[in-house]
Design a protein around this motif. Structure first.
Motif, PDB file in Angstrom:
ATOM      1  N   GLY A 104      -2.146   6.766 -10.898  1.00  0.00           N
ATOM      2  CA  GLY A 104      -3.234   6.868  -9.432  1.00  0.00           C
ATOM      3  C   GLY A 104      -3.451   5.627  -8.739  1.00  0.00           C
ATOM      4  N   LEU A 105      -4.028   5.633  -7.388  1.00  0.00           N
ATOM      5  CA  LEU A 105      -4.357   4.497  -6.349  1.00  0.00           C
ATOM      6  C   LEU A 105      -5.291   3.590  -7.263  1.00  0.00           C
ATOM      7  CD1 LEU A 105      -4.633   5.919  -2.907  1.00  0.00           C
ATOM      8  CD2 LEU A 105      -2.841   4.844  -4.132  1.00  0.00           C
ATOM      9  N   GLU A 106      -5.990   4.066  -8.066  1.00  0.00           N
ATOM     10  CA  GLU A 106      -6.907   3.243  -8.925  1.00  0.00           C
ATOM     11  C   GLU A 106      -5.600   2.708  -9.787  1.00  0.00           C
ATOM     12  OE1 GLU A 106      -9.713   2.308  -7.650  1.00  0.00           O
ATOM     13  OE2 GLU A 106      -9.639   3.846  -6.027  1.00  0.00           O
ATOM     14  N   GLY A 107      -5.104   2.487  -9.988  1.00  0.00           N
ATOM     15  CA  GLY A 107      -4.291   2.033 -11.361  1.00  0.00           C
ATOM     16  C   GLY A 107      -4.797   3.174 -12.308  1.00  0.00           C
ATOM     17  N   GLN A 108      -4.540   3.962 -13.277  1.00  0.00           N
ATOM     18  CA  GLN A 108      -5.054   4.764 -14.030  1.00  0.00           C
ATOM     19  C   GLN A 108      -4.322   5.649 -14.070  1.00  0.00           C
ATOM     20  OE1 GLN A 108      -6.370   5.864 -10.721  1.00  0.00           O
ATOM     21  NE2 GLN A 108      -6.594   7.452 -10.510  1.00  0.00           N
ATOM     22  N   ALA A 109      -3.769   5.707 -15.462  1.00  0.00           N
ATOM     23  CA  ALA A 109      -2.334   6.318 -15.807  1.00  0.00           C
ATOM     24  C   ALA A 109      -2.556   8.429 -15.448  1.00  0.00           C
ATOM     25  CB  ALA A 109      -1.885   6.365 -17.156  1.00  0.00           C
ATOM     26  N   VAL A 160       4.446   8.234  -4.650  1.00  0.00           N
ATOM     27  CA  VAL A 160       4.989   7.363  -3.486  1.00  0.00           C
ATOM     28  C   VAL A 160       5.465   6.855  -4.568  1.00  0.00           C
ATOM     29  CG1 VAL A 160       3.728   5.198  -2.943  1.00  0.00           C
ATOM     30  CG2 VAL A 160       2.343   6.848  -2.822  1.00  0.00           C
ATOM     31  N   PRO A 161       7.385   6.539  -4.407  1.00  0.00           N
ATOM     32  CA  PRO A 161       7.967   6.028  -4.702  1.00  0.00           C
ATOM     33  C   PRO A 161       8.068   4.452  -5.180  1.00  0.00           C
ATOM     34  CG  PRO A 161       9.312   6.692  -3.190  1.00  0.00           C
ATOM     35  CD  PRO A 161       7.296   6.945  -2.730  1.00  0.00           C
ATOM     36  N   ASP A 162       7.009   3.792  -4.417  1.00  0.00           N
ATOM     37  CA  ASP A 162       7.414   2.260  -4.678  1.00  0.00           C
ATOM     38  C   ASP A 162       5.935   1.325  -4.326  1.00  0.00           C
ATOM     39  OD1 ASP A 162       5.910   2.628  -2.644  1.00  0.00           O
ATOM     40  OD2 ASP A 162       7.888   2.146  -1.031  1.00  0.00           O
ATOM     41  N   GLN A 163       6.418   0.638  -4.071  1.00  0.00           N
ATOM     42  CA  GLN A 163       4.420  -0.294  -5.100  1.00  0.00           C
ATOM     43  C   GLN A 163       4.104  -1.119  -3.576  1.00  0.00           C
ATOM     44  OE1 GLN A 163       2.885  -0.602  -8.148  1.00  0.00           O
ATOM     45  NE2 GLN A 163       4.755   0.682  -8.722  1.00  0.00           N
ATOM     46  N   ALA A 164       4.324  -0.465  -2.481  1.00  0.00           N
ATOM     47  CA  ALA A 164       3.946  -0.907  -0.854  1.00  0.00           C
ATOM     48  C   ALA A 164       2.156   0.213  -1.327  1.00  0.00           C
ATOM     49  CB  ALA A 164       4.566  -0.884  -0.151  1.00  0.00           C
ATOM     50  N   PRO A 165       1.143  -0.623  -0.588  1.00  0.00           N
ATOM     51  CA  PRO A 165       0.389  -0.526  -0.109  1.00  0.00           C
ATOM     52  C   PRO A 165       0.310   0.359   0.706  1.00  0.00           C
ATOM     53  CG  PRO A 165       0.104  -2.735  -0.295  1.00  0.00           C
ATOM     54  CD  PRO A 165       0.956  -2.582  -0.540  1.00  0.00           C
ATOM     55  N   VAL A 166      -1.024   1.305   0.311  1.00  0.00           N
ATOM     56  CA  VAL A 166      -1.303   2.655   1.163  1.00  0.00           C
ATOM     57  C   VAL A 166      -2.503   1.870   2.636  1.00  0.00           C
ATOM     58  CG1 VAL A 166      -2.401   5.183   1.225  1.00  0.00           C
ATOM     59  CG2 VAL A 166      -1.122   4.195  -0.673  1.00  0.00           C
ATOM     60  N   ARG A 167      -2.106   2.004   3.167  1.00  0.00           N
ATOM     61  CA  ARG A 167      -2.391   1.968   4.553  1.00  0.00           C
ATOM     62  C   ARG A 167      -4.085   1.899   4.513  1.00  0.00           C
ATOM     63  NH1 ARG A 167      -0.997   3.233   9.036  1.00  0.00           N
ATOM     64  NH2 ARG A 167       0.649   4.293   8.746  1.00  0.00           N
ATOM     65  N   GLY A 175      -9.260  12.576   1.411  1.00  0.00           N
ATOM     66  CA  GLY A 175     -10.033  12.842   0.758  1.00  0.00           C
ATOM     67  C   GLY A 175      -9.811  13.853  -0.428  1.00  0.00           C
ATOM     68  N   GLN A 176      -9.000  14.470  -0.284  1.00  0.00           N
ATOM     69  CA  GLN A 176      -8.484  15.651  -0.836  1.00  0.00           C
ATOM     70  C   GLN A 176      -7.219  15.959  -1.623  1.00  0.00           C
ATOM     71  OE1 GLN A 176     -10.067  19.245   1.854  1.00  0.00           O
ATOM     72  NE2 GLN A 176     -11.934  19.173   0.590  1.00  0.00           N
ATOM     73  N   ALA A 177      -6.925  15.391  -1.006  1.00  0.00           N
ATOM     74  CA  ALA A 177      -5.308  14.824  -1.718  1.00  0.00           C
ATOM     75  C   ALA A 177      -5.353  14.237  -2.765  1.00  0.00           C
ATOM     76  CB  ALA A 177      -4.375  14.266  -0.670  1.00  0.00           C
ATOM     77  N   THR A 178      -3.755  14.586  -3.665  1.00  0.00           N
ATOM     78  CA  THR A 178      -3.438  13.818  -4.969  1.00  0.00           C
ATOM     79  C   THR A 178      -2.635  13.297  -4.530  1.00  0.00           C
ATOM     80  OG1 THR A 178      -3.859  15.527  -6.443  1.00  0.00           O
ATOM     81  CG2 THR A 178      -2.670  13.986  -7.348  1.00  0.00           C
ATOM     82  N   VAL A 179      -2.666  11.479  -4.335  1.00  0.00           N
ATOM     83  CA  VAL A 179      -1.654  10.547  -4.601  1.00  0.00           C
ATOM     84  C   VAL A 179      -1.413  10.053  -5.520  1.00  0.00           C
ATOM     85  CG1 VAL A 179      -1.277   8.524  -3.052  1.00  0.00           C
ATOM     86  CG2 VAL A 179      -2.279  10.424  -2.036  1.00  0.00           C
ATOM     87  N   LEU A 180      -0.022   9.740  -5.837  1.00  0.00           N
ATOM     88  CA  LEU A 180       0.339   9.116  -6.891  1.00  0.00           C
ATOM     89  C   LEU A 180       1.108   8.085  -7.022  1.00  0.00           C
ATOM     90  CD1 LEU A 180       0.117  12.345  -9.216  1.00  0.00           C
ATOM     91  CD2 LEU A 180      -1.569  10.448  -9.410  1.00  0.00           C
ATOM     92  N   ARG A 181       1.593   7.322  -7.826  1.00  0.00           N
ATOM     93  CA  ARG A 181       2.972   6.429  -7.563  1.00  0.00           C
ATOM     94  C   ARG A 181       4.417   7.025  -8.583  1.00  0.00           C
ATOM     95  NH1 ARG A 181       2.551   2.596  -4.279  1.00  0.00           N
ATOM     96  NH2 ARG A 181       0.400   1.655  -3.527  1.00  0.00           N
ATOM     97  N   VAL A 182       5.060   7.514  -8.231  1.00  0.00           N
ATOM     98  CA  VAL A 182       6.242   7.993  -9.398  1.00  0.00           C
ATOM     99  C   VAL A 182       7.398   6.427 -10.153  1.00  0.00           C
ATOM    100  CG1 VAL A 182       5.424   9.915  -9.045  1.00  0.00           C
ATOM    101  CG2 VAL A 182       6.911   9.399  -8.056  1.00  0.00           C
ATOM    102  N   PRO A 183       7.421   6.843 -10.615  1.00  0.00           N
ATOM    103  CA  PRO A 183       9.357   6.081 -10.676  1.00  0.00           C
ATOM    104  C   PRO A 183      10.001   6.711  -9.727  1.00  0.00           C
ATOM    105  CG  PRO A 183       7.740   6.418 -13.322  1.00  0.00           C
ATOM    106  CD  PRO A 183       7.260   6.771 -12.143  1.00  0.00           C
TER     107      PRO A 183
END
Length: 247
Positions: A104-109, A160-167, A175-183
């Motif tokens: 997650g955007l907060e770093g949680q798995a 999000v398939p990279d580590q670029a920061p979200v603006r 607020g109502q979306a699920t945003v996740l970084r994935v390999p």
């Protein structure tokens, strides 16, 4: 006074001889019939018949109660929307959510299979989120809101398939979306674009059991979004009997 002889006027005497005994009546004043008791085999047979009848009645009640669920399941999984009726492209065979751990955007798995239990409308784009990415996020939100009372059965997801920061400017709209970084390698092994397109060009639909089952045309515009909405509404109706809001 005139009169008549009594001997001549007497009527014939009634016949007092006993009545003949009817042959169909018993000799005794009250006839009693003694019935034999049912055998254990007869009692067991009657009990078995009652048990079978009770089970059949219970089965009939269960079938009546389950009919709406069975009908919707049949509609979605057997009488599925054909390609010429659906705007989105049906995926055959369907692909199950992979056993990947996202972040997650907060770093949680966040294990991707934990997203099961809801319809998922997915977009894919790097964290920098260019204009096409913003358009997809907008359409995802609008499509979800357009479902009215069924909107709580669908999550809009940005992978999000990279580590670029979200603006930071984007965060209030998510607020109502699920945003996740994935390999990226795991994501590419699961989702795939149409020939000649990039993964970020499409919106993808995953059913509540975790199967990727539809891909909407690349570079969706407002006219295309209206057609995608009809697909979503049809699927929501077909799954209403077995899918409820919330996991």
């Amino acid at each position: 006074m005139s009169g008549s002889k009594l001997s001549d006027a007497n009527p014939a005497r009634p016949d007092l001889s006993p009545l003949p005994h009817p042959q169909h009546l018993p000799d005794s004043p009250l006839g009693m019939t003694v019935h034999s008791m049912p055998t254990p085999e007869q009692m067991a047979g009657a009990e078995g018949a009652r048990t079978r009848l009770g089970r059949l009645k219970m089965l009939a009640v269960l079938l009546v109660c389950a009919a709406p669920v069975l009908a919707s399941y049949l509609t979605y999984y057997v009488i599925r929307p054909s390609a010429h009726k659906s705007y989105g492209e049906l995926i055959e065979p369907q692909r199950e959510l992979p056993a990947l751990t996202a972040q997650g955007l907060e770093g949680q798995a966040v294990p991707l299979p934990s997203l099961k239990g809801q319809w998922l409308l997915i977009s894919v784009a790097g964290g920098a989120c260019d204009e096409a990415c913003e358009k997809h996020l907008y359409l995802q939100r609008q499509l979800r809101e357009s479902l009215g009372k069924d909107k709580d059965r669908l999550d809009w997801v940005w992978l999000v398939p990279d580590q670029a920061p979200v603006r930071p400017a984007l965060l209030p709209a998510l607020g109502q979306a699920t945003v996740l970084r994935v390999p990226p390698e795991g994501l590419n092994a699961w989702l795939s674009p149409a020939a000649g397109q990039a993964l970020a060009d499409h919106l993808y639909l995953v059913d509540p059991m975790g199967h990727w089952m539809m891909r909407f045309p690349a570079r969706l515009d407002l006219a295309g979004a209206a057609k995608a909405k009809r697909d979503l509404e049809r699927l929501m109706r077909a799954s209403a009997g077995w899918d409820e809001a919330g996991r």
